[in-house]
Design a protein around this motif. Sequence first.
Motif, PDB file in Angstrom:
ATOM      1  N   ALA A 168       0.835  -1.198   0.000  1.00 42.36           N
ATOM      2  CA  ALA A 168       0.000   0.000   0.000  1.00 42.36           C
ATOM      3  C   ALA A 168       0.872   1.251   0.000  1.00 42.36           C
ATOM      4  O   ALA A 168       1.991   1.253   0.508  1.00 42.36           O
ATOM      5  CB  ALA A 168      -0.905   0.006   1.226  1.00 42.36           C
ATOM      6  N   SER A 184      -8.630   8.299   6.938  1.00 40.31           N
ATOM      7  CA  SER A 184      -7.895   8.077   5.696  1.00 40.31           C
ATOM      8  C   SER A 184      -8.061   9.303   4.815  1.00 40.31           C
ATOM      9  O   SER A 184      -8.854  10.203   5.122  1.00 40.31           O
ATOM     10  CB  SER A 184      -8.401   6.823   4.969  1.00 40.31           C
ATOM     11  OG  SER A 184      -9.759   6.983   4.593  1.00 40.31           O
ATOM     12  N   SER A 186      -8.054  10.742   0.492  1.00 35.02           N
ATOM     13  CA  SER A 186      -8.059  10.417  -0.927  1.00 35.02           C
ATOM     14  C   SER A 186      -7.005  11.279  -1.610  1.00 35.02           C
ATOM     15  O   SER A 186      -6.558  12.289  -1.053  1.00 35.02           O
ATOM     16  CB  SER A 186      -9.435  10.673  -1.550  1.00 35.02           C
ATOM     17  OG  SER A 186      -9.686  12.075  -1.608  1.00 35.02           O
ATOM     18  N   ASP A 262      -3.479   6.124   5.576  1.00 37.04           N
ATOM     19  CA  ASP A 262      -3.850   5.263   4.457  1.00 37.04           C
ATOM     20  C   ASP A 262      -4.672   6.048   3.443  1.00 37.04           C
ATOM     21  O   ASP A 262      -5.354   7.025   3.784  1.00 37.04           O
ATOM     22  CB  ASP A 262      -4.669   4.077   4.959  1.00 37.04           C
ATOM     23  CG  ASP A 262      -3.876   3.153   5.843  1.00 37.04           C
ATOM     24  OD1 ASP A 262      -2.663   2.992   5.598  1.00 37.04           O
ATOM     25  OD2 ASP A 262      -4.460   2.598   6.802  1.00 37.04           O
ATOM     26  N   SER A 264      -7.854   6.169   0.787  1.00 36.56           N
ATOM     27  CA  SER A 264      -9.169   5.552   0.636  1.00 36.56           C
ATOM     28  C   SER A 264      -9.293   4.837  -0.710  1.00 36.56           C
ATOM     29  O   SER A 264     -10.125   3.942  -0.863  1.00 36.56           O
ATOM     30  CB  SER A 264     -10.269   6.610   0.767  1.00 36.56           C
ATOM     31  OG  SER A 264     -10.078   7.659  -0.172  1.00 36.56           O
ATOM     32  N   GLU A 265      -8.469   5.209  -1.685  1.00 36.00           N
ATOM     33  CA  GLU A 265      -8.516   4.559  -3.003  1.00 36.00           C
ATOM     34  C   GLU A 265      -7.950   3.141  -2.920  1.00 36.00           C
ATOM     35  O   GLU A 265      -6.831   2.941  -2.421  1.00 36.00           O
ATOM     36  CB  GLU A 265      -7.713   5.351  -4.036  1.00 36.00           C
ATOM     37  CG  GLU A 265      -8.383   6.619  -4.494  1.00 36.00           C
ATOM     38  CD  GLU A 265      -7.951   7.827  -3.670  1.00 36.00           C
ATOM     39  OE1 GLU A 265      -8.185   8.952  -4.109  1.00 36.00           O
ATOM     40  OE2 GLU A 265      -7.374   7.623  -2.582  1.00 36.00           O
ATOM     41  N   PRO A 266      -8.675   2.134  -3.407  1.00 38.91           N
ATOM     42  CA  PRO A 266      -8.167   0.763  -3.336  1.00 38.91           C
ATOM     43  C   PRO A 266      -6.971   0.500  -4.246  1.00 38.91           C
ATOM     44  O   PRO A 266      -6.247  -0.471  -4.044  1.00 38.91           O
ATOM     45  CB  PRO A 266      -9.382  -0.081  -3.769  1.00 38.91           C
ATOM     46  CG  PRO A 266     -10.202   0.847  -4.613  1.00 38.91           C
ATOM     47  CD  PRO A 266     -10.022   2.204  -4.004  1.00 38.91           C
ATOM     48  N   ASP A 267      -6.764   1.353  -5.260  1.00 34.14           N
ATOM     49  CA  ASP A 267      -5.658   1.110  -6.179  1.00 34.14           C
ATOM     50  C   ASP A 267      -4.389   1.855  -5.781  1.00 34.14           C
ATOM     51  O   ASP A 267      -3.426   1.886  -6.553  1.00 34.14           O
ATOM     52  CB  ASP A 267      -6.056   1.514  -7.607  1.00 34.14           C
ATOM     53  CG  ASP A 267      -6.390   2.992  -7.719  1.00 34.14           C
ATOM     54  OD1 ASP A 267      -6.651   3.629  -6.674  1.00 34.14           O
ATOM     55  OD2 ASP A 267      -6.396   3.510  -8.849  1.00 34.14           O
ATOM     56  N   HIS A 269      -1.481   1.502  -4.395  1.00 34.92           N
ATOM     57  CA  HIS A 269      -0.486   0.526  -3.946  1.00 34.92           C
ATOM     58  C   HIS A 269       0.628   0.445  -4.972  1.00 34.92           C
ATOM     59  O   HIS A 269       0.512   0.923  -6.107  1.00 34.92           O
ATOM     60  CB  HIS A 269      -1.137  -0.848  -3.739  1.00 34.92           C
ATOM     61  CG  HIS A 269      -1.897  -1.340  -4.939  1.00 34.92           C
ATOM     62  ND1 HIS A 269      -1.302  -1.916  -6.037  1.00 34.92           N
ATOM     63  CD2 HIS A 269      -3.223  -1.318  -5.216  1.00 34.92           C
ATOM     64  CE1 HIS A 269      -2.210  -2.232  -6.926  1.00 34.92           C
ATOM     65  NE2 HIS A 269      -3.398  -1.877  -6.463  1.00 34.92           N
TER      66      HIS A 269
END
Length: 306
Positions: A168, A184, A186, A262, A264-267, A269
Amino acid sequence: MELRHLRYFVTVAEELHFSRAAQRLNIGQPPLSMQIRALEDELGVPLFERSQRRVFLTPAGRAFLVRARQILADAEAARLEVQQIAGLDAGELRIAFTTSAPMTNLMKRVLTTYRQRYPRVTLTLSEAPSERQREALIERTLDIGLLRQAENAPPVAGLSFETLIDEALVVVLHQGHALAKHASVSIADLANEAFIMHPNGVGTAVDGQIRRMCERAGFTPRVVQEARESTTIVALAASGLGVAVLPAAVRCIQIEGAHFMDFSEPDAHSALLLGKRRDDNSPLVQAFVALCHEVAGTVNDEARPA
């Protein structure tokens, strides 16, 4: 029953303390306790007596300790014998890594274990940007690269790359920053922030990924400071000079004022890759690649939610 279970058992038996044993083995205490429980279940007898204050070997545990040590000694002798036959008892392995790679559990465990298993092999380590690593692999001045790949990067003739861990990305900022109170953030939340990044031309794939993330969110990052080392970038962000985006491994950098968040976007990483030449069949390289697969499996298992 696996040899690693015996090594875990012997280490706990020598320390009589699970936390200290876990530190020696460079693994977490919960996974170590689970492995010892699994070994006891397989044997059908308890090996340790556990209390809130101390750990003791049971009579069965004391007897098993003698056997386990002998099995490990025999396995070590066999390993050294076959290494000599296979050409793994000498030589040099040239490895390069990105600035954040040594902070990952994967690289720390791989290097520790490789030195233990192949003590006669010389590891020549160097830090280099991802782009330079690809060039060095082509030029045959490097055997193994631990690097990050830019999005949609074209394949490089003669080289192979495989993902070891997918890490991540985190935002680094001063603990007093207004965004620090959120759970978190964005990438869009950073549109008006000053960025601290690596210099242009250094060849860091992560910085290219950050710029593309910003572009997709409708803005261009305003870079106010550049630094080559991740540790320096974290320190500058901790001072309030700006925000930074780095792989999550930098969380291990303990600097006063630094706050990690962290996305919030899942991508959000970045994959850590192992790069090598396709035609390199050296036993030293093959052994290193196999060990990376072994350790990556353990690290990825630990990262999954229980």
